[in-house]
Design an enzyme around this catalytic site. Structure first.
Site, PDB file in Angstrom:
ATOM      1  N   TYR A   1      -2.255  -9.613  15.778  1.00 17.31           N
ATOM      2  CA  TYR A   1      -2.213  -8.557  14.763  1.00 17.31           C
ATOM      3  C   TYR A   1      -3.365  -7.564  14.984  1.00 17.31           C
ATOM      4  CZ  TYR A   1      -3.093  -6.071  10.436  1.00 17.31           C
ATOM      5  OH  TYR A   1      -3.354  -5.071   9.527  1.00 17.31           O
TER       6      TYR A   1
ATOM      7  N   LYS B   1      -3.402  -3.414  16.245  1.00 12.98           N
ATOM      8  CA  LYS B   1      -4.044  -2.267  15.581  1.00 12.98           C
ATOM      9  C   LYS B   1      -4.952  -1.534  16.570  1.00 12.98           C
ATOM     10  CE  LYS B   1      -2.288  -2.430  11.549  1.00 12.98           C
ATOM     11  NZ  LYS B   1      -1.401  -1.363  11.112  1.00 12.98           N
TER      12      LYS B   1
ATOM     13  N   PHE C   1       2.515   3.453   7.574  1.00 14.44           N
ATOM     14  CA  PHE C   1       2.132   2.134   7.067  1.00 14.44           C
ATOM     15  C   PHE C   1       2.993   1.011   7.649  1.00 14.44           C
ATOM     16  CE2 PHE C   1       0.985   5.136   3.730  1.00 14.44           C
ATOM     17  CZ  PHE C   1      -0.276   4.729   3.367  1.00 14.44           C
TER      18      PHE C   1
ATOM     19  N   SER D   1      -7.484  -1.010  10.487  1.00 11.06           N
ATOM     20  CA  SER D   1      -8.093  -2.108   9.738  1.00 11.06           C
ATOM     21  C   SER D   1      -9.504  -2.372  10.235  1.00 11.06           C
ATOM     22  CB  SER D   1      -7.233  -3.357   9.952  1.00 11.06           C
ATOM     23  OG  SER D   1      -7.930  -4.495   9.536  1.00 11.06           O
TER      24      SER D   1
ATOM     25  N   ILE E   1       0.841  -1.204   0.000  1.00 13.20           N
ATOM     26  CA  ILE E   1       0.000   0.000   0.000  1.00 13.20           C
ATOM     27  C   ILE E   1       0.874   1.251   0.000  1.00 13.20           C
ATOM     28  CG2 ILE E   1      -1.862   1.211   1.194  1.00 13.20           C
ATOM     29  CD1 ILE E   1      -2.647  -1.511   2.448  1.00 13.20           C
TER      30      ILE E   1
ATOM     31  N   LYS F   1       1.871  -7.706   9.170  1.00 14.41           N
ATOM     32  CA  LYS F   1       0.425  -7.798   8.891  1.00 14.41           C
ATOM     33  C   LYS F   1      -0.125  -9.213   8.712  1.00 14.41           C
ATOM     34  CE  LYS F   1       0.843  -7.558   3.924  1.00 14.41           C
ATOM     35  NZ  LYS F   1       0.302  -7.117   2.656  1.00 14.41           N
TER      36      LYS F   1
ATOM     37  N   PHE G   1     -12.009 -21.392   1.969  1.00 12.63           N
ATOM     38  CA  PHE G   1     -12.174 -21.693   3.398  1.00 12.63           C
ATOM     39  C   PHE G   1     -13.631 -21.621   3.826  1.00 12.63           C
ATOM     40  CE2 PHE G   1      -7.666 -19.786   3.820  1.00 12.63           C
ATOM     41  CZ  PHE G   1      -7.074 -21.020   3.619  1.00 12.63           C
TER      42      PHE G   1
ATOM     43  N   ASP H   1      14.606   1.359  10.558  1.00 14.22           N
ATOM     44  CA  ASP H   1      13.500   0.825  11.351  1.00 14.22           C
ATOM     45  C   ASP H   1      12.815   1.948  12.131  1.00 14.22           C
ATOM     46  OD1 ASP H   1      13.050  -2.344  12.493  1.00 14.22           O
ATOM     47  OD2 ASP H   1      12.132  -0.690  13.593  1.00 14.22           O
ATOM     48  N   ILE H   2      11.498   1.872  12.215  1.00 15.06           N
ATOM     49  CA  ILE H   2      10.774   2.891  12.987  1.00 15.06           C
ATOM     50  C   ILE H   2      11.093   2.808  14.485  1.00 15.06           C
ATOM     51  CG2 ILE H   2       8.840   3.261  11.395  1.00 15.06           C
ATOM     52  CD1 ILE H   2       7.209   1.296  13.169  1.00 15.06           C
TER      53      ILE H   2
HETATM   54  P1  NAD Z   1       3.472  -4.509   3.488  1.00 10.12           P
HETATM   55  O1  NAD Z   1       4.094  -5.572   4.324  1.00 10.12           O
HETATM   56  O2  NAD Z   1       3.514  -4.667   2.013  1.00 10.12           O
HETATM   57  O3  NAD Z   1       4.104  -3.094   3.856  1.00 10.12           O
HETATM   58  C1  NAD Z   1       4.584  -2.776   5.145  1.00 10.12           C
HETATM   59  C2  NAD Z   1       5.979  -2.197   4.972  1.00 10.12           C
HETATM   60  O4  NAD Z   1       6.500  -1.832   6.256  1.00 10.12           O
HETATM   61  C3  NAD Z   1       6.966  -3.180   4.342  1.00 10.12           C
HETATM   62  O5  NAD Z   1       7.627  -2.554   3.262  1.00 10.12           O
HETATM   63  C4  NAD Z   1       7.940  -3.513   5.482  1.00 10.12           C
HETATM   64  O6  NAD Z   1       9.233  -3.768   4.989  1.00 10.12           O
HETATM   65  C5  NAD Z   1       7.860  -2.252   6.331  1.00 10.12           C
HETATM   66  N1  NAD Z   1       8.133  -2.453   7.766  1.00 10.12           N
HETATM   67  C6  NAD Z   1       7.621  -3.399   8.586  1.00 10.12           C
HETATM   68  N2  NAD Z   1       8.092  -3.236   9.839  1.00 10.12           N
HETATM   69  C7  NAD Z   1       8.887  -2.138   9.804  1.00 10.12           C
HETATM   70  C8  NAD Z   1       9.666  -1.456  10.787  1.00 10.12           C
HETATM   71  N3  NAD Z   1       9.708  -1.875  12.049  1.00 10.12           N
HETATM   72  N4  NAD Z   1      10.375  -0.360  10.410  1.00 10.12           N
HETATM   73  C9  NAD Z   1      10.368   0.056   9.121  1.00 10.12           C
HETATM   74  N5  NAD Z   1       9.650  -0.551   8.157  1.00 10.12           N
HETATM   75  C10 NAD Z   1       8.935  -1.639   8.496  1.00 10.12           C
HETATM   76  O7  NAD Z   1       1.953  -4.331   3.984  1.00 10.12           O
HETATM   77  P2  NAD Z   1       0.763  -3.463   3.357  1.00 10.12           P
HETATM   78  O8  NAD Z   1      -0.275  -4.405   2.877  1.00 10.12           O
HETATM   79  O9  NAD Z   1       1.299  -2.434   2.448  1.00 10.12           O
HETATM   80  O10 NAD Z   1       0.194  -2.801   4.683  1.00 10.12           O
HETATM   81  C11 NAD Z   1       0.532  -1.486   5.084  1.00 10.12           C
HETATM   82  C12 NAD Z   1      -0.180  -1.155   6.386  1.00 10.12           C
HETATM   83  O11 NAD Z   1      -1.598  -1.265   6.192  1.00 10.12           O
HETATM   84  C13 NAD Z   1       0.168  -2.091   7.548  1.00 10.12           C
HETATM   85  O12 NAD Z   1       0.247  -1.319   8.728  1.00 10.12           O
HETATM   86  C14 NAD Z   1      -1.015  -3.029   7.593  1.00 10.12           C
HETATM   87  O13 NAD Z   1      -1.216  -3.554   8.882  1.00 10.12           O
HETATM   88  C15 NAD Z   1      -2.146  -2.107   7.182  1.00 10.12           C
HETATM   89  N6  NAD Z   1      -3.300  -2.832   6.626  1.00 10.12           N
HETATM   90  C16 NAD Z   1      -3.111  -3.647   5.532  1.00 10.12           C
HETATM   91  C17 NAD Z   1      -4.187  -4.357   5.012  1.00 10.12           C
HETATM   92  C18 NAD Z   1      -4.001  -5.286   3.832  1.00 10.12           C
HETATM   93  O14 NAD Z   1      -4.877  -6.116   3.584  1.00 10.12           O
HETATM   94  N7  NAD Z   1      -2.925  -5.196   3.063  1.00 10.12           N
HETATM   95  C19 NAD Z   1      -5.463  -4.239   5.606  1.00 10.12           C
HETATM   96  C20 NAD Z   1      -5.615  -3.390   6.700  1.00 10.12           C
HETATM   97  C21 NAD Z   1      -4.524  -2.692   7.208  1.00 10.12           C
HETATM   98  N1  UDP Z   2      -9.958 -17.060   1.646  1.00  9.57           N
HETATM   99  C1  UDP Z   2     -10.037 -18.331   1.074  1.00  9.57           C
HETATM  100  N2  UDP Z   2      -8.873 -18.951   0.702  1.00  9.57           N
HETATM  101  C2  UDP Z   2      -7.648 -18.378   0.848  1.00  9.57           C
HETATM  102  C3  UDP Z   2      -7.569 -17.075   1.430  1.00  9.57           C
HETATM  103  C4  UDP Z   2      -8.757 -16.461   1.819  1.00  9.57           C
HETATM  104  O1  UDP Z   2     -11.128 -18.874   0.918  1.00  9.57           O
HETATM  105  O2  UDP Z   2      -6.619 -18.999   0.505  1.00  9.57           O
HETATM  106  C5  UDP Z   2     -11.207 -16.362   2.036  1.00  9.57           C
HETATM  107  C6  UDP Z   2     -11.286 -16.025   3.525  1.00  9.57           C
HETATM  108  O3  UDP Z   2     -11.858 -17.103   4.240  1.00  9.57           O
HETATM  109  C7  UDP Z   2     -12.174 -14.762   3.493  1.00  9.57           C
HETATM  110  C8  UDP Z   2     -11.810 -14.097   2.167  1.00  9.57           C
HETATM  111  O4  UDP Z   2     -11.223 -15.118   1.357  1.00  9.57           O
HETATM  112  O5  UDP Z   2     -13.540 -15.126   3.423  1.00  9.57           O
HETATM  113  C9  UDP Z   2     -10.801 -12.950   2.326  1.00  9.57           C
HETATM  114  O6  UDP Z   2      -9.666 -13.424   3.059  1.00  9.57           O
HETATM  115  P1  UDP Z   2      -8.337 -12.563   3.215  1.00  9.57           P
HETATM  116  O7  UDP Z   2      -7.361 -13.373   4.004  1.00  9.57           O
HETATM  117  O8  UDP Z   2      -7.899 -12.078   1.874  1.00  9.57           O
HETATM  118  O9  UDP Z   2      -8.817 -11.278   4.016  1.00  9.57           O
HETATM  119  P2  UDP Z   2      -9.452 -11.137   5.492  1.00  9.57           P
HETATM  120  O10 UDP Z   2      -9.623 -12.482   6.081  1.00  9.57           O
HETATM  121  O11 UDP Z   2      -8.451 -10.323   6.209  1.00  9.57           O
HETATM  122  O12 UDP Z   2     -10.741 -10.416   5.274  1.00  9.57           O
END
Ligand code: NAD
Ligand code: UDP
Length: 340
Positions: A151, A155, A82, A126, A14, A86, A220, A60-61
């Site tokens: 996790y 958050k 970010f 999230s 992201i 995760k 699942f 690192d943060i």
């Molecule tokens: P990502 O793992 O691709 O990105 C996170 C980045 O943070 C990575 O580049 C990693 O190297 C860096 N990082 C981790 N720990 C660190 C540290 N201690 N110091 C410096 N850098 C560090 O994940 P993403 O999907 O891009 O997610 C970004 C944020 O959004 C996260 O906080 C995640 O929890 C949140 N989020 C993601 C999702 C999703 O589905 N992807 C959903 C809800 C919330």
């Molecule tokens: N899911 C699935 N098979 C997989 C991964 C996910 O059926 O290999 C389903 C999961 O049960 C959920 C949806 O896909 O209903 C989204 O899952 P994901 O892990 O992407 O996101 P989250 O659970 O965080 O919403």
């Protein structure tokens, strides 16, 4: 006016889309990332797309010297945070890593911001903080639930910490953005999601099955009380998500306090609908089998995004087909992710 921002985790999935959107909007970006789940290749690709590059600091943060140095060297107006770990399953195995990166890391960052007099923050939260909600769609005033894993709890802890912080000092201006399920990739096909190892999330798994990297998808559970028995989620295009952050950044530059916004589309799709839509966009079949429910999963979860529409003038524009086409372009053009 926001001129320069710090994006922690800016090399990640992201964060890289965010960095691109910021640069395209004429905002200078400093990225701090320790690359524990990403590679600096994403930042080079950003430069290929828009002709501009962020300043990149690998670190690192949790490192105070690096943080203080960034705030001294650059006139940072706001921080988009970010960085963090995760993976839900991994968080159960390694809770200390999750609390260290996500909670202690965030705390450290906010302390460094306060030392530097930077009080504008956008935090990646999230929909997991809602736990198992009683009502759909989920609005921001739905009660906070009980996350079922470290996790989710990390958050929630950071959200609570930020609420206390905002109430303690009116200089803070904070956006808590609760993401639903970000998917998709930039339309160039040059940046996208590149998970380490076997993906946990649905879309990366489907797309790796489609290119033959994985054999078949395990669905699942097909015995939920949903229209086809499979889980329903609110999938949002990562570029729409980044646009939402831009709007939130604008909003907090003029109003203080803490603000919570859902970033979702307001529409839910089931796992089977997602498979079908992906097959349609890619023209490639996705073999799957029905497997037991994944522990901790809820049946359905989708957003009421009307608060963000009302207060930020933001709503997701990209539909399911575009999300799938963009995912496919990224995955088929980069079968090994950023490793060429
Ligand atoms: P990502 O793992 O691709 O990105 C996170 C980045 O943070 C990575 O580049 C990693 O190297 C860096 N990082 C981790 N720990 C660190 C540290 N201690 N110091 C410096 N850098 C560090 O994940 P993403 O999907 O891009 O997610 C970004 C944020 O959004 C996260 O906080 C995640 O929890 C949140 N989020 C993601 C999702 C999703 O589905 N992807 C959903 C809800 C919330
Ligand atoms: N899911 C699935 N098979 C997989 C991964 C996910 O059926 O290999 C389903 C999961 O049960 C959920 C949806 O896909 O209903 C989204 O899952 P994901 O892990 O992407 O996101 P989250 O659970 O965080 O919403």
């Amino acid at each position: 006016m926001t001129e320069t921002v710090l994006v922690t985790g800016g090399a990640g999935y992201i964060g890289s889309h965010m960095t691109l959107s910021l640069l395209e909007a004429g905002i200078q970006v400093v990225v701090l990332d320790n690359l524990c789940n990403s590679t600096a290749e994403s930042l080079r690709r950003i430069e290929r797309i828009c002709g501009k590059a962020p300043v990149f600091i690998q670190g690192d943060i949790r490192n105070n010297a690096i943080l203080d140095n960034i705030f001294t060297e650059h006139r940072i107006d706001a921080v988009l945070h970010f960085a963090g770990l995760k993976a839900v399953g991994e968080s159960v195995q390694k809770p200390l890593d999750y609390y260290s990166n996500n909670v202690a890391g965030s705390l450290n960052l906010y302390q460094a911001m306060a030392r530097a007099g930077v009080f504008h923050l956008v935090f990646s939260s999230s929909a997991t903080v809602y736990g198992e909600p009683e009502q759909m769609p989920i609005s921001e005033n739905a009660p906070i639930g009980t996350p079922t894993n470290p996790y989710g709890r990390s958050k929630l802890m950071v959200e609570e910490l930020l609420k206390d912080l905002a109430h303690s000092d009116p200089r803070w201006s904070i956006a808590l953005l609760r993401y639903f399920n970000p998917i998709g990739a930039h339309e160039s096909g040059l940046i996208g999601e590149d998970p380490n190892g076997i993906p946990n999330n649905l879309l990366p798994y489907i797309s790796q099955v489609s290119i033959g990297k994985l054999k078949e998808l395990a669905v699942f559970g097909n015995d939920y009380s949903t229209r086809d028995g499979t889980g329903i989620r609110d999938y949002i295009h990562v570029v729409d998500l980044a646009d939402g952050h831009l709007k939130a950044l604008q909003a907090i530059s003029t109003q203080s306090g803490i603000h919570v916004w859902n970033l979702g589309t307001g529409t839910g799709y089931s796992v089977l609908e997602m498979i079908k839509a992906f097959e349609h966009a890619s023209g490639v079949p996705v073999p799957y089998r029905i497997a037991p429910r994944r522990p901790g999963d809820i049946a359905e979860c989708w957003a009421d995004p009307s608060k963000a529409a009302r207060e930020l003038g933001w709503q997701a524009k990209r539909g399911l087909e575009e999300m799938m086409l963009d995912t496919w372009r990224w995955q088929s053009g980069n079968p090994q992710g950023y490793m060429e």
